[in-house]
Design a protein around this motif. Structure first.
Motif, PDB file in Angstrom:
ATOM      1  N   ALA A  14       0.814  -1.183   0.059  1.00 55.09           N
ATOM      2  CA  ALA A  14      -0.139  -0.037   0.086  1.00 55.09           C
ATOM      3  C   ALA A  14       0.904   1.201   0.075  1.00 55.09           C
ATOM      4  O   ALA A  14       0.785   2.259  -0.694  1.00 55.09           O
ATOM      5  CB  ALA A  14      -1.094  -0.014   1.215  1.00 55.09           C
ATOM      6  N   ARG A  15       1.917   1.264   0.917  1.00 61.73           N
ATOM      7  CA  ARG A  15       2.815   2.400   0.787  1.00 61.73           C
ATOM      8  C   ARG A  15       3.493   2.550  -0.544  1.00 61.73           C
ATOM      9  O   ARG A  15       3.761   3.822  -0.889  1.00 61.73           O
ATOM     10  CB  ARG A  15       3.882   2.148   2.009  1.00 61.73           C
ATOM     11  CG  ARG A  15       3.394   2.422   3.373  1.00 61.73           C
ATOM     12  CD  ARG A  15       4.443   2.455   4.273  1.00 61.73           C
ATOM     13  NE  ARG A  15       5.393   1.396   4.587  1.00 61.73           N
ATOM     14  CZ  ARG A  15       4.889   0.193   5.160  1.00 61.73           C
ATOM     15  NH1 ARG A  15       3.819   0.286   6.024  1.00 61.73           N
ATOM     16  NH2 ARG A  15       5.790  -0.853   5.069  1.00 61.73           N
ATOM     17  N   LYS A  16       3.799   1.697  -1.048  1.00 57.84           N
ATOM     18  CA  LYS A  16       4.543   1.758  -2.462  1.00 57.84           C
ATOM     19  C   LYS A  16       3.660   2.161  -3.527  1.00 57.84           C
ATOM     20  O   LYS A  16       4.141   2.839  -4.498  1.00 57.84           O
ATOM     21  CB  LYS A  16       4.926   0.407  -3.008  1.00 57.84           C
ATOM     22  CG  LYS A  16       6.281  -0.082  -2.274  1.00 57.84           C
ATOM     23  CD  LYS A  16       6.763  -1.249  -2.852  1.00 57.84           C
ATOM     24  CE  LYS A  16       8.146  -1.829  -2.310  1.00 57.84           C
ATOM     25  NZ  LYS A  16       8.639  -2.919  -2.598  1.00 57.84           N
ATOM     26  N   SER A  17       2.373   2.165  -3.467  1.00 60.23           N
ATOM     27  CA  SER A  17       1.258   2.762  -4.229  1.00 60.23           C
ATOM     28  C   SER A  17       0.933   4.121  -3.854  1.00 60.23           C
ATOM     29  O   SER A  17      -0.004   4.728  -4.457  1.00 60.23           O
ATOM     30  CB  SER A  17       0.043   1.644  -4.347  1.00 60.23           C
ATOM     31  OG  SER A  17      -0.668   1.620  -3.341  1.00 60.23           O
ATOM     32  N   GLY A  18       1.485   4.554  -2.588  1.00 62.15           N
ATOM     33  CA  GLY A  18       1.412   5.901  -2.524  1.00 62.15           C
ATOM     34  C   GLY A  18       0.022   6.365  -1.307  1.00 62.15           C
ATOM     35  O   GLY A  18       0.000   7.336  -0.847  1.00 62.15           O
ATOM     36  N   LYS A  19      -0.205   4.958  -0.669  1.00 63.23           N
ATOM     37  CA  LYS A  19      -1.356   5.437   0.292  1.00 63.23           C
ATOM     38  C   LYS A  19      -0.631   5.363   1.507  1.00 63.23           C
ATOM     39  O   LYS A  19       0.739   4.907   1.695  1.00 63.23           O
ATOM     40  CB  LYS A  19      -2.167   4.016   0.340  1.00 63.23           C
ATOM     41  CG  LYS A  19      -3.044   3.756  -0.939  1.00 63.23           C
ATOM     42  CD  LYS A  19      -3.939   2.565  -0.675  1.00 63.23           C
ATOM     43  CE  LYS A  19      -4.796   2.614  -2.007  1.00 63.23           C
ATOM     44  NZ  LYS A  19      -5.367   1.310  -2.054  1.00 63.23           N
ATOM     45  N   ARG A  20      -1.052   5.998   2.478  1.00 59.97           N
ATOM     46  CA  ARG A  20      -0.607   6.053   3.958  1.00 59.97           C
ATOM     47  C   ARG A  20      -1.167   4.997   4.512  1.00 59.97           C
ATOM     48  O   ARG A  20      -2.221   4.837   4.585  1.00 59.97           O
ATOM     49  CB  ARG A  20      -0.932   7.282   4.626  1.00 59.97           C
ATOM     50  CG  ARG A  20      -0.439   8.593   3.794  1.00 59.97           C
ATOM     51  CD  ARG A  20      -0.526   9.873   4.485  1.00 59.97           C
ATOM     52  NE  ARG A  20       0.178   9.735   5.971  1.00 59.97           N
ATOM     53  CZ  ARG A  20       0.101  10.701   6.607  1.00 59.97           C
ATOM     54  NH1 ARG A  20       0.005  11.763   6.405  1.00 59.97           N
ATOM     55  NH2 ARG A  20       1.020  10.486   7.831  1.00 59.97           N
ATOM     56  N   THR A  21      -0.214   4.467   5.440  1.00 59.11           N
ATOM     57  CA  THR A  21      -0.659   3.454   6.341  1.00 59.11           C
ATOM     58  C   THR A  21      -0.141   3.918   7.695  1.00 59.11           C
ATOM     59  O   THR A  21       0.666   4.602   8.127  1.00 59.11           O
ATOM     60  CB  THR A  21       0.136   2.053   6.053  1.00 59.11           C
ATOM     61  OG1 THR A  21       1.418   2.238   6.169  1.00 59.11           O
ATOM     62  CG2 THR A  21      -0.269   1.587   4.706  1.00 59.11           C
TER      63      THR A  21
END
Length: 149
Positions: free
Chosen positions: A115-122
């Motif tokens: 998810a982080r690699k796709s730009g989402k914040r976790t």
């Protein structure tokens, strides 16, 4: 039996050192050179310094650890290597890694990284609390009792 600690960011080293050395169990703190300290450790505590590279401490711990040793780490990858070797692996927040929970923990870590690699914040890990500290101490003492009996 020895206790190996992935020590760079371990907030419970004091508990591990006190309880382990009280029972005469050697404690090995594995940390990077960037955390070098001249602080004198109690008898029974060894510090091993490793390069600051990714996973250097993990590789050293896995090279040294033997069946029945205790490893304390927050690193799921290291835990997943220690379990099949027959080590007891504990997290500083007061839970034991097991063959039953490690796959789910690794899957969650993988999905968060994806998810982080796709730009989402976790969300990151929750802050370490006194309650976590108490849970770890209780689990650690119980683990030492079971391992030495």
């Amino acid at each position: 039996m020895k206790i190996y600690v992935d020590a760079d960011a371990c907030p419970v080293k004091d508990i591990i050192i006190k309880e382990g050395t009280n029972l005469g169990i050697p404690v090995v703190l594995v940390t990077s050179f960037s955390h070098f300290s001249t602080e004198i450790q109690p008898s029974g505590v060894e510090i091993i310094y490793v390069d600051t590279g990714t996973d250097a401490a993990d590789y050293r711990i896995m090279k040294l650890a033997k069946k029945g040793d205790i490893i304390v780490t927050q690193d799921y990858g290291l835990a997943s290597l220690g379990l099949p070797k027959g080590c007891i692996v504990l997290h500083h927040k007061g839970f034991a890694y097991t063959n039953e929970n490690i796959d789910q923990l690794l899957q969650t870590r993988y999905l968060s990284a994806k998810a982080r690699k796709s730009g989402k914040r976790t969300k990151g890990p929750k802050p370490f609390t006194e309650e976590d500290r108490g849970k770890f101490k209780k689990l650690f003492i119980q683990t030492l009792k079971e391992a030495t009996s």
